[in-house]
Scaffold this motif. Structure first.
Motif, PDB file in Angstrom:
ATOM      1  N   LEU A  88       7.674   4.481 -11.336  1.00 56.82           N
ATOM      2  CA  LEU A  88       6.822   5.175 -10.511  1.00 56.82           C
ATOM      3  C   LEU A  88       6.334   4.393  -9.558  1.00 56.82           C
ATOM      4  O   LEU A  88       6.086   2.911  -9.657  1.00 56.82           O
ATOM      5  CB  LEU A  88       5.670   5.582 -11.763  1.00 56.82           C
ATOM      6  N   GLY A  89       6.033   5.038  -8.396  1.00 52.39           N
ATOM      7  CA  GLY A  89       5.335   4.234  -7.223  1.00 52.39           C
ATOM      8  C   GLY A  89       4.101   5.194  -6.834  1.00 52.39           C
ATOM      9  O   GLY A  89       3.901   6.371  -7.418  1.00 52.39           O
ATOM     10  N   VAL A  90       3.101   4.296  -6.427  1.00 48.17           N
ATOM     11  CA  VAL A  90       1.886   5.013  -5.630  1.00 48.17           C
ATOM     12  C   VAL A  90       1.748   4.896  -4.448  1.00 48.17           C
ATOM     13  O   VAL A  90       1.703   3.591  -4.023  1.00 48.17           O
ATOM     14  CB  VAL A  90       0.621   4.514  -6.436  1.00 48.17           C
ATOM     15  N   GLU A  91       1.732   5.861  -3.566  1.00 45.74           N
ATOM     16  CA  GLU A  91       1.528   5.715  -1.976  1.00 45.74           C
ATOM     17  C   GLU A  91       0.125   6.126  -1.705  1.00 45.74           C
ATOM     18  O   GLU A  91      -0.486   6.986  -1.980  1.00 45.74           O
ATOM     19  CB  GLU A  91       2.703   6.476  -1.450  1.00 45.74           C
ATOM     20  N   TYR A  92      -0.251   5.568  -0.423  1.00 46.20           N
ATOM     21  CA  TYR A  92      -1.223   5.880   0.163  1.00 46.20           C
ATOM     22  C   TYR A  92      -0.685   6.339   1.810  1.00 46.20           C
ATOM     23  O   TYR A  92      -0.381   5.305   2.451  1.00 46.20           O
ATOM     24  CB  TYR A  92      -2.487   4.872   0.428  1.00 46.20           C
ATOM     25  N   GLU A  93      -0.865   7.554   2.133  1.00 47.18           N
ATOM     26  CA  GLU A  93      -0.277   8.127   3.383  1.00 47.18           C
ATOM     27  C   GLU A  93      -1.022   8.985   3.880  1.00 47.18           C
ATOM     28  O   GLU A  93      -1.686   9.748   3.422  1.00 47.18           O
ATOM     29  CB  GLU A  93       1.250   8.331   2.771  1.00 47.18           C
ATOM     30  N   THR A  94      -0.390   9.247   5.212  1.00 48.18           N
ATOM     31  CA  THR A  94      -0.939  10.307   5.902  1.00 48.18           C
ATOM     32  C   THR A  94      -0.433  11.808   5.381  1.00 48.18           C
ATOM     33  O   THR A  94       0.646  11.952   4.469  1.00 48.18           O
ATOM     34  CB  THR A  94      -0.146  10.550   7.272  1.00 48.18           C
ATOM     35  N   ALA A  95      -1.062  13.035   5.101  1.00 51.41           N
ATOM     36  CA  ALA A  95      -0.705  14.084   4.388  1.00 51.41           C
ATOM     37  C   ALA A  95       0.173  14.708   5.155  1.00 51.41           C
ATOM     38  O   ALA A  95       1.099  15.602   4.290  1.00 51.41           O
ATOM     39  CB  ALA A  95      -2.265  14.972   4.628  1.00 51.41           C
ATOM     40  N   TYR A  96       0.643  14.681   6.415  1.00 51.25           N
ATOM     41  CA  TYR A  96       1.740  15.215   6.861  1.00 51.25           C
ATOM     42  C   TYR A  96       1.998  14.579   8.418  1.00 51.25           C
ATOM     43  O   TYR A  96       1.086  13.943   8.800  1.00 51.25           O
ATOM     44  CB  TYR A  96       1.734  16.577   7.121  1.00 51.25           C
ATOM     45  N   GLU A  97       3.190  14.737   8.751  1.00 52.88           N
ATOM     46  CA  GLU A  97       3.456  14.029   9.981  1.00 52.88           C
ATOM     47  C   GLU A  97       2.611  14.290  11.139  1.00 52.88           C
ATOM     48  O   GLU A  97       2.126  15.483  11.648  1.00 52.88           O
ATOM     49  CB  GLU A  97       5.110  14.245  10.580  1.00 52.88           C
ATOM     50  N   GLY A  98       1.803  13.335  11.807  1.00 54.64           N
ATOM     51  CA  GLY A  98       0.881  13.636  12.875  1.00 54.64           C
ATOM     52  C   GLY A  98      -0.573  13.887  12.327  1.00 54.64           C
ATOM     53  O   GLY A  98      -1.502  14.117  13.075  1.00 54.64           O
ATOM     54  N   SER A  99      -0.850  13.832  10.935  1.00 51.10           N
ATOM     55  CA  SER A  99      -2.015  14.152  10.497  1.00 51.10           C
ATOM     56  C   SER A  99      -2.922  12.870  10.606  1.00 51.10           C
ATOM     57  O   SER A  99      -2.433  11.669  10.601  1.00 51.10           O
ATOM     58  CB  SER A  99      -1.918  14.402   8.877  1.00 51.10           C
ATOM     59  N   ASP A 100      -4.395  13.024  10.657  1.00 51.30           N
ATOM     60  CA  ASP A 100      -5.255  12.007  10.578  1.00 51.30           C
ATOM     61  C   ASP A 100      -5.824  12.100   9.348  1.00 51.30           C
ATOM     62  O   ASP A 100      -6.981  11.420   9.025  1.00 51.30           O
ATOM     63  CB  ASP A 100      -6.173  12.147  11.773  1.00 51.30           C
ATOM     64  N   GLU A 101      -5.513  12.640   8.424  1.00 48.23           N
ATOM     65  CA  GLU A 101      -6.060  12.799   6.921  1.00 48.23           C
ATOM     66  C   GLU A 101      -4.811  11.598   5.900  1.00 48.23           C
ATOM     67  O   GLU A 101      -3.712  11.769   6.096  1.00 48.23           O
ATOM     68  CB  GLU A 101      -6.016  14.140   6.326  1.00 48.23           C
ATOM     69  N   PHE A 102      -5.743  10.936   5.051  1.00 47.40           N
ATOM     70  CA  PHE A 102      -5.022  10.136   4.288  1.00 47.40           C
ATOM     71  C   PHE A 102      -5.126  10.451   2.850  1.00 47.40           C
ATOM     72  O   PHE A 102      -6.354  10.864   2.444  1.00 47.40           O
ATOM     73  CB  PHE A 102      -5.337   8.687   4.551  1.00 47.40           C
ATOM     74  N   GLY A 103      -4.140  10.041   1.873  1.00 50.70           N
ATOM     75  CA  GLY A 103      -4.445  10.476   0.421  1.00 50.70           C
ATOM     76  C   GLY A 103      -3.552   9.624  -0.357  1.00 50.70           C
ATOM     77  O   GLY A 103      -2.388   9.238   0.337  1.00 50.70           O
ATOM     78  N   PHE A 104      -3.796   9.721  -1.907  1.00 53.03           N
ATOM     79  CA  PHE A 104      -2.879   8.651  -2.803  1.00 53.03           C
ATOM     80  C   PHE A 104      -1.644   9.854  -3.156  1.00 53.03           C
ATOM     81  O   PHE A 104      -2.337  11.111  -3.390  1.00 53.03           O
ATOM     82  CB  PHE A 104      -3.725   8.127  -3.617  1.00 53.03           C
ATOM     83  N   GLU A 105      -0.622   9.514  -3.591  1.00 52.93           N
ATOM     84  CA  GLU A 105       0.250  10.433  -4.028  1.00 52.93           C
ATOM     85  C   GLU A 105       1.258   9.355  -5.131  1.00 52.93           C
ATOM     86  O   GLU A 105       1.788   8.316  -4.558  1.00 52.93           O
ATOM     87  CB  GLU A 105       1.184  10.982  -2.930  1.00 52.93           C
ATOM     88  N   ALA A 106       1.518  10.109  -6.151  1.00 54.81           N
ATOM     89  CA  ALA A 106       2.350   9.381  -7.191  1.00 54.81           C
ATOM     90  C   ALA A 106       3.827   9.870  -6.952  1.00 54.81           C
ATOM     91  O   ALA A 106       3.994  11.024  -6.765  1.00 54.81           O
ATOM     92  CB  ALA A 106       1.935   9.475  -8.545  1.00 54.81           C
ATOM     93  N   GLN A 107       4.753   8.842  -6.836  1.00 53.99           N
ATOM     94  CA  GLN A 107       6.121   9.614  -6.622  1.00 53.99           C
ATOM     95  C   GLN A 107       7.187   8.788  -7.666  1.00 53.99           C
ATOM     96  O   GLN A 107       6.794   7.505  -8.043  1.00 53.99           O
ATOM     97  CB  GLN A 107       6.662   8.871  -5.451  1.00 53.99           C
ATOM     98  N   PRO A 108       7.995   9.476  -8.308  1.00 55.41           N
ATOM     99  CA  PRO A 108       8.855   8.867  -9.192  1.00 55.41           C
ATOM    100  C   PRO A 108       9.780   7.940  -8.525  1.00 55.41           C
ATOM    101  O   PRO A 108      10.065   8.001  -7.154  1.00 55.41           O
ATOM    102  CB  PRO A 108       9.821  10.009  -9.811  1.00 55.41           C
ATOM    103  N   ALA A 109      10.303   6.834  -8.942  1.00 54.66           N
ATOM    104  CA  ALA A 109      11.410   5.732  -8.469  1.00 54.66           C
ATOM    105  C   ALA A 109      12.406   5.690  -9.433  1.00 54.66           C
ATOM    106  O   ALA A 109      12.325   6.046 -10.756  1.00 54.66           O
ATOM    107  CB  ALA A 109      10.661   4.745  -8.259  1.00 54.66           C
ATOM    108  N   GLY A 110      13.403   5.052  -8.853  1.00 57.37           N
ATOM    109  CA  GLY A 110      14.812   4.662  -9.650  1.00 57.37           C
ATOM    110  C   GLY A 110      15.773   5.564  -9.209  1.00 57.37           C
ATOM    111  O   GLY A 110      15.776   6.333  -8.423  1.00 57.37           O
TER     112      GLY A 110
END
Length: 276
Positions: free
Chosen positions: A53-75
């Motif tokens: 499992l990974g945790v990302e802090y990223e823009t909400a969509y391409e070109g967005s100025d909004e950021f947030g955390f999102e969990a993503q499966p890995a492997g």
């Protein structure tokens, strides 16, 4: 994967490196010793599995100025035979093959999730509707300057239901191990056709009327330039830690779209994988 906290990621990386080399030397040789290409086979033919499992802090969509955390499966689930690995990773099914020690080829079928109006918590996509989901085919070739894969060049073509992308880059691998651990720095230039550009950043007349944003029609060409740092290491025999920092700066053509509230996209991610 944007801005998790560079200091936190750096601290984890430094602490892990302190005790990693002795463990890494015990691992098998990866198909290609690049941290950006996960290889759970430990240099052996047959099945290999990694789950995490990974945790990302990223823009909400391409070109967005909004950021947030999102969990993503890995492997991934992988099957190796000599210089070939077949894999299933999340929404991607592919093959990766090494040729002549310095050429790596890859073919992948992947799923593109598209964009939803709800991706913006501030309602900045209201009236634009959801962009279509679709299937993508990725063909990639990497050429190393020597069989140590210290420096390499990369070319990728991504084609599918929603248009086409071309990605051309170069990278450098750090570290001495050949088990796929260490770190890697890459820089890429991205090009898109008009269909892909308008799927992500265009606004039709009907969307303009519904959203209040100016109608925008984009041509194909240069899309962005990006830089990516990848880190991967073993904590012990089975546990891997990985991290990534990515920054993409959009071209002036993309930035003129009202959807591009920011002139860049960025992300920071960190996670753990258990290798069976």
């Amino acid at each position: 994967m944007k801005k998790f906290t560079g200091s936190v990621l750096a601290a984890i990386v430094i602490n892990t490196v302190a005790f990693q080399p002795a463990l890494a030397q015990e691992e098998g040789t990866a198909l290609v010793p690049l941290p950006s290409l996960d290889d759970f086979t430990r240099g052996e033919d047959g099945w290999a599995f990694g789950l995490g499992l990974g945790v990302e802090y990223e823009t909400a969509y391409e070109g967005s100025d909004e950021f947030g955390f999102e969990a993503q499966p890995a492997g991934a689930i992988q099957w190796r035979r000599g210089d070939n690995i077949f894999y299933f990773a999340g929404e991607a099914l592919g093959w990766r093959g090494l040729r002549s020690d310095t050429w790596l080829f890859e073919a992948t079928v992947a799923f593109d999730e598209g964009r939803e109006e709800g991706d913006s918590d501030k309602g900045r996509l209201n009236g634009l509707g959801n962009t279509e989901e679709g299937t993508e085919f990725v063909l990639q070739a990497r050429r190393a300057f020597d069989n140590d894969w210290r420096y390499w060049l990369d070319g990728r073509v991504i084609t599918g239901d929603n248009g086409n992308l071309g990605v051309f880059g170069a990278g450098r691998r750090f570290g001495e191990t050949r088990d796929g651990t260490g770190s890697e720095l890459g820089i890429v230039a991205v090009f898109n056709d008009s269909k892909r550009a308008n799927r992500d950043f265009g606004i039709t007349a009907s969307q303009s009327a519904a959203s209040g944003l100016n109608a925008t029609n984009l041509s194909g060409g240069f899309r962005s330039i990006g830089i990516n740092y990848t880190y991967r290491n073993y904590i012990n025999k089975n546990w891997q830690i990985f991290g990534e920092v990515f920054y993409e700066h959009f071209s002036s053509d993309i930035r003129r779209s009202p959807i591009a509230r920011s002139n860049y996209e960025a992300e920071v991610g960190i996670g753990f994988i258990y290798v069976f």
